[in-house]
Design a protein around this motif. Structure first.
Motif, PDB file in Angstrom:
ATOM      1  N   ARG A 270       0.855  -1.188   0.000  1.00 14.76           N
ATOM      2  CA  ARG A 270       0.000   0.000   0.000  1.00 14.76           C
ATOM      3  C   ARG A 270       0.890   1.236   0.000  1.00 14.76           C
ATOM      4  O   ARG A 270       2.023   1.199   0.478  1.00 14.76           O
ATOM      5  N   LEU A 271       0.361   2.317  -0.519  1.00 16.58           N
ATOM      6  CA  LEU A 271       1.131   3.548  -0.582  1.00 16.58           C
ATOM      7  C   LEU A 271       0.158   4.714  -0.404  1.00 16.58           C
ATOM      8  O   LEU A 271      -0.850   4.793  -1.100  1.00 16.58           O
ATOM      9  N   LEU A 272       0.412   5.556   0.580  1.00 15.52           N
ATOM     10  CA  LEU A 272      -0.481   6.681   0.828  1.00 15.52           C
ATOM     11  C   LEU A 272       0.023   7.917   0.088  1.00 15.52           C
ATOM     12  O   LEU A 272       1.230   8.187   0.084  1.00 15.52           O
ATOM     13  N   VAL A 273      -0.892   8.646  -0.508  1.00 22.19           N
ATOM     14  CA  VAL A 273      -0.558   9.910  -1.158  1.00 22.19           C
ATOM     15  C   VAL A 273      -1.295  11.018  -0.419  1.00 22.19           C
ATOM     16  O   VAL A 273      -2.510  10.988  -0.279  1.00 22.19           O
ATOM     17  N   GLY A 274      -0.538  11.971   0.119  1.00 23.16           N
ATOM     18  CA  GLY A 274      -1.168  13.070   0.858  1.00 23.16           C
ATOM     19  C   GLY A 274      -0.504  14.378   0.485  1.00 23.16           C
ATOM     20  O   GLY A 274       0.494  14.401  -0.226  1.00 23.16           O
ATOM     21  N   SER A 275      -0.946  15.368   0.953  1.00 22.90           N
ATOM     22  CA  SER A 275      -2.246  15.613   1.520  1.00 22.90           C
ATOM     23  C   SER A 275      -2.609  17.055   1.211  1.00 22.90           C
ATOM     24  O   SER A 275      -1.730  17.850   0.847  1.00 22.90           O
ATOM     25  N   THR A 276      -3.859  17.387   1.376  1.00 23.63           N
ATOM     26  CA  THR A 276      -4.283  18.776   1.169  1.00 23.63           C
ATOM     27  C   THR A 276      -4.214  19.520   2.497  1.00 23.63           C
ATOM     28  O   THR A 276      -4.118  18.910   3.557  1.00 23.63           O
ATOM     29  N   LEU A 277      -4.315  20.829   2.450  1.00 22.18           N
ATOM     30  CA  LEU A 277      -4.430  21.664   3.652  1.00 22.18           C
ATOM     31  C   LEU A 277      -5.531  22.677   3.370  1.00 22.18           C
ATOM     32  O   LEU A 277      -5.363  23.580   2.547  1.00 22.18           O
ATOM     33  N   GLU A 278      -6.707  22.476   4.015  1.00 19.93           N
ATOM     34  CA  GLU A 278      -7.885  23.289   3.684  1.00 19.93           C
ATOM     35  C   GLU A 278      -8.573  23.753   4.964  1.00 19.93           C
ATOM     36  O   GLU A 278      -8.795  22.952   5.869  1.00 19.93           O
ATOM     37  N   PHE A 279      -8.937  25.022   4.999  1.00 19.51           N
ATOM     38  CA  PHE A 279      -9.691  25.541   6.142  1.00 19.51           C
ATOM     39  C   PHE A 279     -11.162  25.632   5.733  1.00 19.51           C
ATOM     40  O   PHE A 279     -11.617  26.643   5.215  1.00 19.51           O
ATOM     41  N   VAL A 280     -11.864  24.519   5.919  1.00 15.42           N
ATOM     42  CA  VAL A 280     -13.274  24.428   5.493  1.00 15.42           C
ATOM     43  C   VAL A 280     -14.140  23.959   6.671  1.00 15.42           C
ATOM     44  O   VAL A 280     -15.095  23.209   6.494  1.00 15.42           O
ATOM     45  N   GLY A 281     -13.773  24.402   7.877  1.00 22.05           N
ATOM     46  CA  GLY A 281     -14.518  23.992   9.059  1.00 22.05           C
ATOM     47  C   GLY A 281     -14.379  22.491   9.274  1.00 22.05           C
ATOM     48  O   GLY A 281     -13.345  21.895   8.989  1.00 22.05           O
ATOM     49  N   PHE A 282     -15.465  21.876   9.755  1.00 18.46           N
ATOM     50  CA  PHE A 282     -15.415  20.439  10.077  1.00 18.46           C
ATOM     51  C   PHE A 282     -15.895  19.571   8.909  1.00 18.46           C
ATOM     52  O   PHE A 282     -16.231  18.414   9.105  1.00 18.46           O
ATOM     53  N   ARG A 283     -15.939  20.133   7.691  1.00 18.20           N
ATOM     54  CA  ARG A 283     -16.379  19.323   6.540  1.00 18.20           C
ATOM     55  C   ARG A 283     -15.367  18.217   6.276  1.00 18.20           C
ATOM     56  O   ARG A 283     -14.170  18.430   6.319  1.00 18.20           O
ATOM     57  N   ARG A 284     -15.908  17.026   5.979  1.00 14.55           N
ATOM     58  CA  ARG A 284     -15.028  15.863   5.889  1.00 14.55           C
ATOM     59  C   ARG A 284     -15.089  15.148   4.538  1.00 14.55           C
ATOM     60  O   ARG A 284     -14.679  13.988   4.435  1.00 14.55           O
ATOM     61  N   GLU A 285     -15.558  15.872   3.491  1.00 13.64           N
ATOM     62  CA  GLU A 285     -15.629  15.190   2.195  1.00 13.64           C
ATOM     63  C   GLU A 285     -14.223  14.901   1.640  1.00 13.64           C
ATOM     64  O   GLU A 285     -13.277  15.614   1.940  1.00 13.64           O
ATOM     65  N   VAL A 286     -14.168  13.870   0.803  1.00  8.59           N
ATOM     66  CA  VAL A 286     -13.011  13.690  -0.081  1.00  8.59           C
ATOM     67  C   VAL A 286     -13.466  14.266  -1.413  1.00  8.59           C
ATOM     68  O   VAL A 286     -14.501  13.867  -1.948  1.00  8.59           O
ATOM     69  N   THR A 287     -12.733  15.240  -1.945  1.00  8.38           N
ATOM     70  CA  THR A 287     -13.223  15.948  -3.138  1.00  8.38           C
ATOM     71  C   THR A 287     -12.523  15.471  -4.413  1.00  8.38           C
ATOM     72  O   THR A 287     -11.337  15.087  -4.382  1.00  8.38           O
ATOM     73  N   ALA A 288     -13.261  15.550  -5.523  1.00  6.43           N
ATOM     74  CA  ALA A 288     -12.728  15.106  -6.814  1.00  6.43           C
ATOM     75  C   ALA A 288     -11.480  15.906  -7.174  1.00  6.43           C
ATOM     76  O   ALA A 288     -10.476  15.352  -7.646  1.00  6.43           O
ATOM     77  N   GLY A 289     -11.519  17.222  -6.928  1.00  4.44           N
ATOM     78  CA  GLY A 289     -10.387  18.081  -7.292  1.00  4.44           C
ATOM     79  C   GLY A 289      -9.125  17.701  -6.539  1.00  4.44           C
ATOM     80  O   GLY A 289      -8.036  17.637  -7.120  1.00  4.44           O
ATOM     81  N   ALA A 290      -9.272  17.437  -5.240  1.00  2.73           N
ATOM     82  CA  ALA A 290      -8.096  17.088  -4.421  1.00  2.73           C
ATOM     83  C   ALA A 290      -7.518  15.750  -4.868  1.00  2.73           C
ATOM     84  O   ALA A 290      -6.295  15.600  -5.020  1.00  2.73           O
ATOM     85  N   VAL A 291      -8.393  14.777  -5.112  1.00  2.00           N
ATOM     86  CA  VAL A 291      -7.915  13.449  -5.542  1.00  2.00           C
ATOM     87  C   VAL A 291      -7.186  13.583  -6.877  1.00  2.00           C
ATOM     88  O   VAL A 291      -6.097  13.012  -7.067  1.00  2.00           O
TER      89      VAL A 291
END
Ligand SMILES: Cc1cc2nc3c(=O)[nH]c(=O)nc-3n(C[C@H](O)[C@H](O)[C@H](O)COP(=O)(O)OP(=O)(O)OC[C@H]3O[C@@H](n4cnc5c(N)ncnc54)[C@H](O)[C@@H]3O)c2cc1C
Length: 383
Positions: A270-291
């Motif tokens: 397995r290999l993790l790819v990270g990460s974004t840094l976003e100030f969007v409150g407590f929203r927890r979506e995974v977004t198409a743009g970030a992926v």
């Protein structure tokens, strides 16, 4: 011991109530428990439910340090504690936490970017920290799967990695074996006080859990717990998204920081790819743009990832403070301690933070000066 004396002694013994069962709460519970102190962890969900299980698990004391100072010192001291802690946790819990002295590479496309990286980290070499500059060739010898486009990189040999989900399980089991009590589904509403001193916490059902000391370790939610010292700097959520890929054979052995992503290999492919840094409150979506951006950056860095299976994605919130320093140690309210705001490096910083909190509870001198991390330092504004 005569009955009266015994009763008095047990009344005076520390009874620590910890708010939050993330890596901070669990590490503190383990450290306090192994020192023989009574400790209860109150977790509104289940231990490890939030940021701590979402982390990539990089122990990047050097790669994450941008200048000398108290945070760098805290990270280096914490990294040093890991090998012994891992040994103890694995023995006590029977859970492997996947700790590896993998080293971390920070790489650059183009000679100017590489020179810039070297300039930015020159202070580390001056401070005697191990750091090597790798040419394009040396880089590819170390990690043949990296893109031939890369001009070279820096090698931080001491930085390490582990699997945070396993770490959380190991900490929880080891803490419980050391006597810590965990109460899942306990939502803490406020710190209870009497005569200006913290005497425990009040839960949302109105019941009070008493303690001689209260440790606030509620991650990004810490500032939402009502408490007497409401002027402390705010902890706010900073979202980070991660994509997990799978390959048949591991492509990398070390963690690699590129300009637009980092990649963290696990031993099983397995290999993790990270990460974004976003100030969007407590929203927890995974977004198409970030992926899309993370995958494009990762495939540019390691071209063979184009064929990798996309196996999972998730996001969570890092506990951020305006000055990017944790809130650690006693507050102006006697009996109330903070253990929060560890932002991007909470997994790295957990062992030293736990020792600091336990020392403060026991009235001992902590291993380093806490002034810069004081919950009573002036807030520098809101994020
Ligand atoms: C995508 C991502 C990648 C990361 N990668 C790394 C990394 O590679 N290395 C690293 O060192 N760090 C990393 N981090 C940072 C690290 O995850 C955090 O700094 C760390 O997990 C914070 O731990 P915590 O215990 O303070 O918070 P959390 O893990 O969020 O725990 C707080 C706990 O408190 C509970 N809680 C909240 N409010 C209450 C209440 N009122 N009553 C009872 N319980 C409550 C929550 O349910 C939660 O379980 C990453 C973070 C993210 C999001």
């Amino acid at each position: 011991m005569p009955g009266g004396k015994k009763a008095r002694a047990s009344r005076e013994a520390p009874q620590v109530v910890i708010v939050g069962g993330g890596v901070m709460g669990c590490a503190a519970a383990h450290e306090l428990g192994r020192r023989g102190l009574a400790v209860t962890v109150l977790e509104r969900s289940v231990p490890g439910a939030e940021a701590s299980s979402a982390a990539a698990g990089i122990l990047g004391a050097q790669v994450e340090s941008h200048n000398p100072g108290p945070l760098t010192e805290l990270g280096l001291r914490s990294l040093e504690l890991y090998p012994a802690l891992v040994k103890e946790l694995e023995r006590a819990s029977g859970v492997s936490v996947g700790y590896r002295r993998s080293g971390v590479l920070k790489v650059a496309y183009g000679a100017p970017a590489l020179s810039q990286l070297a300039r930015e980290s020159a202070w580390q070499a001056r401070a005697g920290l191990p750091l090597a500059k790798l040419t394009r060739r040396a880089l590819r010898e170390r990690e043949p799967a990296l893109s031939p486009e890369l001009a070279g990189g820096l090698w931080f040999e001491r930085d390490a990695t582990l699997d945070p989900r396993s770490l959380l399980v190991a900490l929880r089991v080891a803490a419980a074996r050391a006597g810590a009590e965990f109460r899942s589904g306990s939502f803490v509403k406020r710190v209870a006080e009497r005569g200006g001193r913290a005497i425990g916490v009040e839960l949302d059902d109105g019941s009070v859990v008493r303690g001689t000391h209260v440790v606030l370790a509620a991650g990004s939610w810490t500032s939402l717990v009502a408490r007497p010292d409401s002027a402390a700097p705010r902890v706010v959520p900073a979202r980070g998204q991660i994509v997990e890929l799978k390959t048949n054979v591991p492509l990398l052995s070390s963690v690699v920081f590129g300009p637009d992503c980092y990649v963290v290999p696990r031993a099983d492919g397995r290999l993790l790819v990270g990460s974004t840094l976003e100030f969007v409150g407590f929203r927890r979506e995974v977004t198409a743009g970030a992926v899309a951006k993370l995958l494009a950056a990762a495939i540019r860095l390691v071209p063979a990832l184009n064929e990798a299976e996309l196996s999972a994605s998730w996001s969570s919130v890092r506990p951020y403070t305006q000055d990017e320093l944790p809130l650690l140690g006693p507050s102006a309210t006697p009996g109330l301690l903070w253990m929060s705001g560890h932002y991007r490096n909470g997994i790295l910083l957990a062992p030293i933070s736990a020792k600091i909190v336990a020392d403060c509870v026991q009235g001992r001198k902590p291993p380093l000066a806490l002034g810069p991390f004081s919950p009573d330092r002036r807030a520098t504004g809101s994020a």
